[in-house]
Design a protein around this motif. Sequence first.
Motif, PDB file in Angstrom:
ATOM      1  N   GLU A   1       0.824  -1.209   0.000  1.00  0.00           N
ATOM      2  CA  GLU A   1       0.000   0.000   0.000  1.00  0.00           C
ATOM      3  C   GLU A   1       0.865   1.270   0.000  1.00  0.00           C
ATOM      4  OE1 GLU A   1      -3.552   0.127   0.578  1.00  0.00           O
ATOM      5  OE2 GLU A   1      -3.730  -2.043   0.325  1.00  0.00           O
ATOM      6  N   ASP A   2       1.936   1.251   0.792  1.00  0.00           N
ATOM      7  CA  ASP A   2       2.810   2.415   0.928  1.00  0.00           C
ATOM      8  C   ASP A   2       3.630   2.594  -0.359  1.00  0.00           C
ATOM      9  OD1 ASP A   2       4.307   4.521   2.114  1.00  0.00           O
ATOM     10  OD2 ASP A   2       5.888   3.080   2.650  1.00  0.00           O
ATOM     11  N   PRO A   3       3.575   3.770  -0.980  1.00  0.00           N
ATOM     12  CA  PRO A   3       4.291   3.992  -2.240  1.00  0.00           C
ATOM     13  C   PRO A   3       5.808   3.792  -2.130  1.00  0.00           C
ATOM     14  CG  PRO A   3       2.741   5.775  -1.851  1.00  0.00           C
ATOM     15  CD  PRO A   3       2.752   4.933  -0.615  1.00  0.00           C
ATOM     16  N   GLU A   4       6.398   4.197  -1.017  1.00  0.00           N
ATOM     17  CA  GLU A   4       7.850   4.022  -0.853  1.00  0.00           C
ATOM     18  C   GLU A   4       8.220   2.545  -0.721  1.00  0.00           C
ATOM     19  OE1 GLU A   4       9.688   6.483   2.094  1.00  0.00           O
ATOM     20  OE2 GLU A   4       8.565   8.246   1.431  1.00  0.00           O
ATOM     21  N   GLU A   5       7.442   1.820   0.065  1.00  0.00           N
ATOM     22  CA  GLU A   5       7.706   0.384   0.224  1.00  0.00           C
ATOM     23  C   GLU A   5       7.446  -0.351  -1.091  1.00  0.00           C
ATOM     24  OE1 GLU A   5       8.995  -3.116   1.876  1.00  0.00           O
ATOM     25  OE2 GLU A   5       9.293  -1.055   2.505  1.00  0.00           O
ATOM     26  N   ARG A   6       6.416   0.051  -1.808  1.00  0.00           N
ATOM     27  CA  ARG A   6       6.111  -0.535  -3.114  1.00  0.00           C
ATOM     28  C   ARG A   6       7.303  -0.332  -4.062  1.00  0.00           C
ATOM     29  NH1 ARG A   6       1.231  -1.365  -6.665  1.00  0.00           N
ATOM     30  NH2 ARG A   6       0.076  -1.223  -4.735  1.00  0.00           N
ATOM     31  N   ALA A   7       7.867   0.863  -4.061  1.00  0.00           N
ATOM     32  CA  ALA A   7       9.012   1.158  -4.925  1.00  0.00           C
ATOM     33  C   ALA A   7      10.224   0.321  -4.527  1.00  0.00           C
ATOM     34  CB  ALA A   7       9.351   2.643  -4.863  1.00  0.00           C
ATOM     35  N   ARG A   8      10.476   0.176  -3.216  1.00  0.00           N
ATOM     36  CA  ARG A   8      11.599  -0.653  -2.742  1.00  0.00           C
ATOM     37  C   ARG A   8      11.414  -2.109  -3.165  1.00  0.00           C
ATOM     38  NH1 ARG A   8      11.786   2.815   1.588  1.00  0.00           N
ATOM     39  NH2 ARG A   8      10.187   1.741   2.775  1.00  0.00           N
ATOM     40  N   GLN A   9      10.209  -2.620  -2.972  1.00  0.00           N
ATOM     41  CA  GLN A   9       9.954  -4.017  -3.327  1.00  0.00           C
ATOM     42  C   GLN A   9      10.013  -4.242  -4.840  1.00  0.00           C
ATOM     43  OE1 GLN A   9      10.004  -6.533  -1.363  1.00  0.00           O
ATOM     44  NE2 GLN A   9      10.086  -5.284   0.473  1.00  0.00           N
ATOM     45  N   ARG A  10       9.589  -3.246  -5.602  1.00  0.00           N
ATOM     46  CA  ARG A  10       9.657  -3.358  -7.063  1.00  0.00           C
ATOM     47  C   ARG A  10      11.120  -3.435  -7.521  1.00  0.00           C
ATOM     48  NH1 ARG A  10       5.655  -0.227  -9.010  1.00  0.00           N
ATOM     49  NH2 ARG A  10       6.696   1.605  -8.205  1.00  0.00           N
ATOM     50  N   ILE A  11      11.980  -2.635  -6.918  1.00  0.00           N
ATOM     51  CA  ILE A  11      13.413  -2.686  -7.237  1.00  0.00           C
ATOM     52  C   ILE A  11      13.969  -4.066  -6.931  1.00  0.00           C
ATOM     53  CG2 ILE A  11      15.679  -1.837  -6.489  1.00  0.00           C
ATOM     54  CD1 ILE A  11      14.315   0.941  -6.183  1.00  0.00           C
ATOM     55  N   GLN A  12      13.640  -4.609  -5.757  1.00  0.00           N
ATOM     56  CA  GLN A  12      14.124  -5.939  -5.383  1.00  0.00           C
ATOM     57  C   GLN A  12      13.562  -7.021  -6.306  1.00  0.00           C
ATOM     58  OE1 GLN A  12      16.547  -6.590  -3.121  1.00  0.00           O
ATOM     59  NE2 GLN A  12      16.679  -4.368  -3.080  1.00  0.00           N
TER      60      GLN A  12
END
Length: 138
Positions: A95-106
């Motif tokens: 849900e969190d945009p920052e966490e989503r971006a981190r997980q997308r990178i990984q």
Amino acid sequence: MARPLLASTFLTGGLRTLRDPGAVAPAAEPVTRPLTARITALPDDPARLVRVNSAVQVGAGLLFATGRLPRLSALALAAGLVPTTLAGHAYWTEEDPEERARQRIQFFKNLSLLGGLLIAAADTHGKPSLAHRVSNAG
């Protein structure tokens, strides 16, 4: 140098998870449940399955890094990377945009690793492939 560098992430991650499988078992459960339902030989307990995957990462990582059975060990690492990526980096559920971006990178980093492993698994080191040798044997 390429093989040890590629293997390093599997060795470090595998050792960390082997020591403490409970830290990632809850995140792995949504992926392990369908796998164990389809493949009855796999353990039902997510922590045990995570530990088995970690042991495969360490063993295959060592083989790959040292150049022993590089094609087979690359395939073993690739096979374990798919469920690990789906369980650990499901960015589409965040849900969190920052966490989503981190997980997308990984997630995409792991896809890159998968690509490198598939290249390594297909590498015949300049020798003709088994299919080529069989077709030209006659």
